[in-house]
Design a protein around this motif. Structure first.
Motif, PDB file in Angstrom:
ATOM      1  N   GLN A 136       0.301  -1.218  -0.275  1.00  0.00           N
ATOM      2  CA  GLN A 136      -0.026   0.353   0.091  1.00  0.00           C
ATOM      3  C   GLN A 136       0.819   1.319  -0.093  1.00  0.00           C
ATOM      4  N   LEU A 137       0.864   2.248  -0.934  1.00  0.00           N
ATOM      5  CA  LEU A 137       1.074   3.492  -0.986  1.00  0.00           C
ATOM      6  C   LEU A 137       0.981   4.263  -0.402  1.00  0.00           C
ATOM      7  N   ILE A 138       1.948   4.755   0.323  1.00  0.00           N
ATOM      8  CA  ILE A 138       0.916   6.163   1.413  1.00  0.00           C
ATOM      9  C   ILE A 138       0.849   7.207   1.146  1.00  0.00           C
ATOM     10  N   ALA A 139       2.705   7.598   1.154  1.00  0.00           N
ATOM     11  CA  ALA A 139       2.796   8.771   0.247  1.00  0.00           C
ATOM     12  C   ALA A 139       3.518   8.587  -0.546  1.00  0.00           C
ATOM     13  N   ALA A 140       4.586  10.208  -1.172  1.00  0.00           N
ATOM     14  CA  ALA A 140       5.502   9.830  -1.940  1.00  0.00           C
ATOM     15  C   ALA A 140       6.225  11.304  -2.107  1.00  0.00           C
ATOM     16  N   ASN A 141       7.465  11.646  -2.328  1.00  0.00           N
ATOM     17  CA  ASN A 141       7.977  12.922  -2.897  1.00  0.00           C
ATOM     18  C   ASN A 141       8.173  13.846  -1.362  1.00  0.00           C
ATOM     19  N   LEU A 142       8.129  13.366  -0.256  1.00  0.00           N
ATOM     20  CA  LEU A 142       8.217  13.859   1.341  1.00  0.00           C
ATOM     21  C   LEU A 142       9.930  14.459   2.027  1.00  0.00           C
ATOM     22  N   ASP A 143       9.969  15.437   2.203  1.00  0.00           N
ATOM     23  CA  ASP A 143      10.843  15.939   2.750  1.00  0.00           C
ATOM     24  C   ASP A 143      10.969  15.508   4.736  1.00  0.00           C
ATOM     25  N   TRP A 144      10.207  15.716   5.124  1.00  0.00           N
ATOM     26  CA  TRP A 144      10.207  15.181   6.157  1.00  0.00           C
ATOM     27  C   TRP A 144       9.088  14.039   6.753  1.00  0.00           C
ATOM     28  N   VAL A 145       9.424  13.547   7.594  1.00  0.00           N
ATOM     29  CA  VAL A 145       8.146  12.341   8.292  1.00  0.00           C
ATOM     30  C   VAL A 145       7.573  12.447  10.007  1.00  0.00           C
ATOM     31  N   PHE A 146       6.945  12.889  10.123  1.00  0.00           N
ATOM     32  CA  PHE A 146       6.625  13.299  11.981  1.00  0.00           C
ATOM     33  C   PHE A 146       6.220  12.270  12.094  1.00  0.00           C
ATOM     34  N   ILE A 147       7.097  10.976  13.053  1.00  0.00           N
ATOM     35  CA  ILE A 147       6.328  10.356  14.443  1.00  0.00           C
ATOM     36  C   ILE A 147       5.450  10.699  15.144  1.00  0.00           C
ATOM     37  N   VAL A 148       4.194  10.741  15.135  1.00  0.00           N
ATOM     38  CA  VAL A 148       3.719  11.306  16.048  1.00  0.00           C
ATOM     39  C   VAL A 148       3.460   9.868  17.478  1.00  0.00           C
ATOM     40  N   SER A 149       3.866  10.411  18.577  1.00  0.00           N
ATOM     41  CA  SER A 149       3.244   9.446  19.583  1.00  0.00           C
ATOM     42  C   SER A 149       2.860  10.435  21.256  1.00  0.00           C
ATOM     43  N   SER A 150       1.926   9.887  21.633  1.00  0.00           N
ATOM     44  CA  SER A 150       1.164  10.584  22.703  1.00  0.00           C
ATOM     45  C   SER A 150       2.157  10.127  24.143  1.00  0.00           C
ATOM     46  N   LEU A 151       1.893  10.636  25.022  1.00  0.00           N
ATOM     47  CA  LEU A 151       2.890  10.507  26.562  1.00  0.00           C
ATOM     48  C   LEU A 151       2.438  10.199  26.645  1.00  0.00           C
ATOM     49  N   ASN A 152       2.060   9.081  26.729  1.00  0.00           N
ATOM     50  CA  ASN A 152       0.453   8.512  27.381  1.00  0.00           C
ATOM     51  C   ASN A 152       1.057   6.953  27.661  1.00  0.00           C
ATOM     52  N   ASP A 153      -0.183   6.111  27.961  1.00  0.00           N
ATOM     53  CA  ASP A 153       0.072   4.374  27.428  1.00  0.00           C
ATOM     54  C   ASP A 153       0.039   4.582  25.889  1.00  0.00           C
ATOM     55  N   ASP A 154       0.361   4.871  25.203  1.00  0.00           N
ATOM     56  CA  ASP A 154       0.369   4.811  23.936  1.00  0.00           C
ATOM     57  C   ASP A 154       1.342   4.724  23.646  1.00  0.00           C
ATOM     58  N   PHE A 155       2.512   4.870  24.071  1.00  0.00           N
ATOM     59  CA  PHE A 155       3.618   5.474  23.822  1.00  0.00           C
ATOM     60  C   PHE A 155       4.289   3.774  23.711  1.00  0.00           C
ATOM     61  N   ASN A 156       4.681   3.445  22.448  1.00  0.00           N
ATOM     62  CA  ASN A 156       5.601   2.326  22.614  1.00  0.00           C
ATOM     63  C   ASN A 156       6.470   1.990  21.361  1.00  0.00           C
ATOM     64  N   ILE A 157       7.645   1.818  21.935  1.00  0.00           N
ATOM     65  CA  ILE A 157       9.114   1.715  22.350  1.00  0.00           C
ATOM     66  C   ILE A 157       9.766   0.768  20.387  1.00  0.00           C
ATOM     67  N   ASN A 158       8.124  -0.424  20.367  1.00  0.00           N
ATOM     68  CA  ASN A 158       8.760  -1.336  19.665  1.00  0.00           C
ATOM     69  C   ASN A 158       7.900  -0.932  17.830  1.00  0.00           C
ATOM     70  N   ARG A 159       6.514  -0.364  17.983  1.00  0.00           N
ATOM     71  CA  ARG A 159       5.574   0.657  17.478  1.00  0.00           C
ATOM     72  C   ARG A 159       6.730   1.518  17.043  1.00  0.00           C
ATOM     73  N   ILE A 160       7.430   2.114  17.444  1.00  0.00           N
ATOM     74  CA  ILE A 160       8.184   3.534  16.993  1.00  0.00           C
ATOM     75  C   ILE A 160       9.197   3.000  15.834  1.00  0.00           C
ATOM     76  N   GLU A 161       9.850   1.339  16.217  1.00  0.00           N
ATOM     77  CA  GLU A 161      10.986   1.294  15.756  1.00  0.00           C
ATOM     78  C   GLU A 161      10.453   0.738  14.025  1.00  0.00           C
ATOM     79  N   ARG A 162       8.910   0.062  13.830  1.00  0.00           N
ATOM     80  CA  ARG A 162       8.831  -0.375  12.884  1.00  0.00           C
ATOM     81  C   ARG A 162       8.537   1.452  12.271  1.00  0.00           C
ATOM     82  N   TYR A 163       7.524   2.456  12.498  1.00  0.00           N
ATOM     83  CA  TYR A 163       7.221   3.638  11.845  1.00  0.00           C
ATOM     84  C   TYR A 163       8.926   3.729  11.390  1.00  0.00           C
ATOM     85  N   LEU A 164      10.307   3.729  12.139  1.00  0.00           N
ATOM     86  CA  LEU A 164      10.957   4.677  11.673  1.00  0.00           C
ATOM     87  C   LEU A 164      12.405   3.827  10.425  1.00  0.00           C
TER      88      LEU A 164
END
Length: 376
Positions: A127-155
């Motif tokens: 699945q194509l998400i987006a093209a020709n980006l300059d920056w990607v903000f990986i957004v996570s909230s400072l609560n129970d949503d914060f998940n380091i394994n998921r952030i590694e996936r995004y990275l």
């Protein structure tokens, strides 16, 4: 494009074609202020393609939204809609297109970056998400949503796309101590760009504005409810995106953004909001994983055996680093798990593509034979 030169964006050149402002009919001139191609993200990378490839076109456009039956396009003269046809290549938000005088599709320009993932669920496709980006903000909230394994996936996905990631931690006003979150992220990469904001505080979100300067495209990704749409609204200075509150019992978010779309800012940048991703599977992103887990890869190079599995083999530098406290066991297991996942999904997608190609050839052969028999 290497990691070190992603910040060095090419400058725009003089266009080879003259403007088609007099012949282009805009659909929503009051809702889409006129912008130059440079303001829409055009640069020397795309200009060079016009010089090296002789293509007959009348208009340059950028995909701003992808609907079921049409693409929404941004041009120097306003907005256009382009109906989707079967003979078009697969395109996504952020792509640059060439159109003819009738505003019909001519060509898709080569991308300098492409962000994609394996389609959610049981679908065996990319699945194509987006093209020709300059920056990607990986957004996570400072609560129970914060998940380091998921952030590694995004990275891994962002690094595979050859775009610079920025970790944006939201709801800083509700967090008593930032230290554990920052330390966890620094374990991934000491040089990782990290911003902490309160999406409801205009002054707080100002820290993000310098990423979205004129002609730069920033995409927001993250789970539902982390505040992506709130940040988009804050940076746009208006409520373009609908927002909703998280569930208080588990900090889980609700889907408020249902499609990907580009938004023009007053400063000249472009913001791309994306729906929350509750399922994020990797496919064909070995390079992105190697960059995301550069510390593991570097230790692995020092192992005695080239095929070391980093378990009980003698001379394993990875296990030595874990024993010395230089590397966490969690990090090694995460790397190995994601490597297996991306290889398995990548093989499945490649197999499906091969089958589809074979079926297409068979259909053409059958149709050809039928036409030949009909002629007699």
């Amino acid at each position: 494009m290497t990691k070190s030169n992603r910040f060095n964006h090419l400058k725009s050149s003089t266009f080879a074609k003259t403007s088609t402002a007099n012949t282009l009919t805009t659909q929503s001139p009051t809702e889409a202020p006129l912008r130059s191609l440079k303001q829409l993200g055009w640069n020397g990378f795309f200009q060079q393609q016009l010089i090296t490839e002789s293509v007959d076109y009348a208009c340059i456009a950028r995909v701003s939204a992808h609907h079921r039956s049409q693409y929404q396009l941004l041009t120097e003269s306003g907005e256009l809609s382009l109906a989707i046809h079967q003979n078009m290549p697969e395109m996504t938000v952020g792509d640059w297109l060439l159109l003819d005088k009738q505003h019909q599709f001519v060509s898709l320009l080569e991308r300098h970056s492409l962000f994609s993932r394996k389609a959610a669920g049981s679908k065996v496709e990319q699945q194509l998400i987006a093209a020709n980006l300059d920056w990607v903000f990986i957004v996570s909230s400072l609560n129970d949503d914060f998940n380091i394994n998921r952030i590694e996936r995004y990275l891994a996905l962002v690094n595979e796309a050859k775009v610079t990631p920025v970790i944006v931690l939201t709801k800083v006003d509700l967090c008593a101590d930032l230290t554990p979150y920052i330390e966890a992220l620094r374990e991934l990469d000491a040089g990782l760009l990290i911003e902490t904001v309160n999406g409801l505080d205009k002054q707080s979100t100002q820290a993000l504005s310098h990423y979205c300067s004129e002609g730069k495209t920033v995409a927001f990704i993250g789970s539902s409810g982390v505040g992506k749409s709130t940040l988009v609204n804050a940076m746009l200075g208006e409520s373009n995106q609908v927002t909703s509150a998280i569930r208080e019992d588990d900090s889980k978010g609700r889907h408020t953004t249902t499609s990907r779309s580009l938004h023009l800012t007053h400063s000249g940048g472009l913001l791309l909001d994306t729906p929350g991703m509750r399922e994020l599977q990797l496919a064909d992103c070995e390079d992105g994983l190697n960059e995301t887990f550069a510390d593991v890869v570097e230790y692995a190079k020092q192992c005695r055996f080239a095929d070391c599995q980093h378990e009980l083999e003698p001379g394993c530098a990875v296990q030595a680093a874990i024993a010395n406290g230089q590397l966490s066991e969690r990090r090694l297991h995460s790397f190995q798990k994601l490597m297996r996942e991306q290889a398995l999904n990548g093989a499945s997608i490649a197999e499906k593509r091969a089958k589809d190609k074979s079926l297409s050839k068979m259909y053409k052969r059958v149709q050809g034979n039928a036409r030949a028999n009909k002629r007699g």
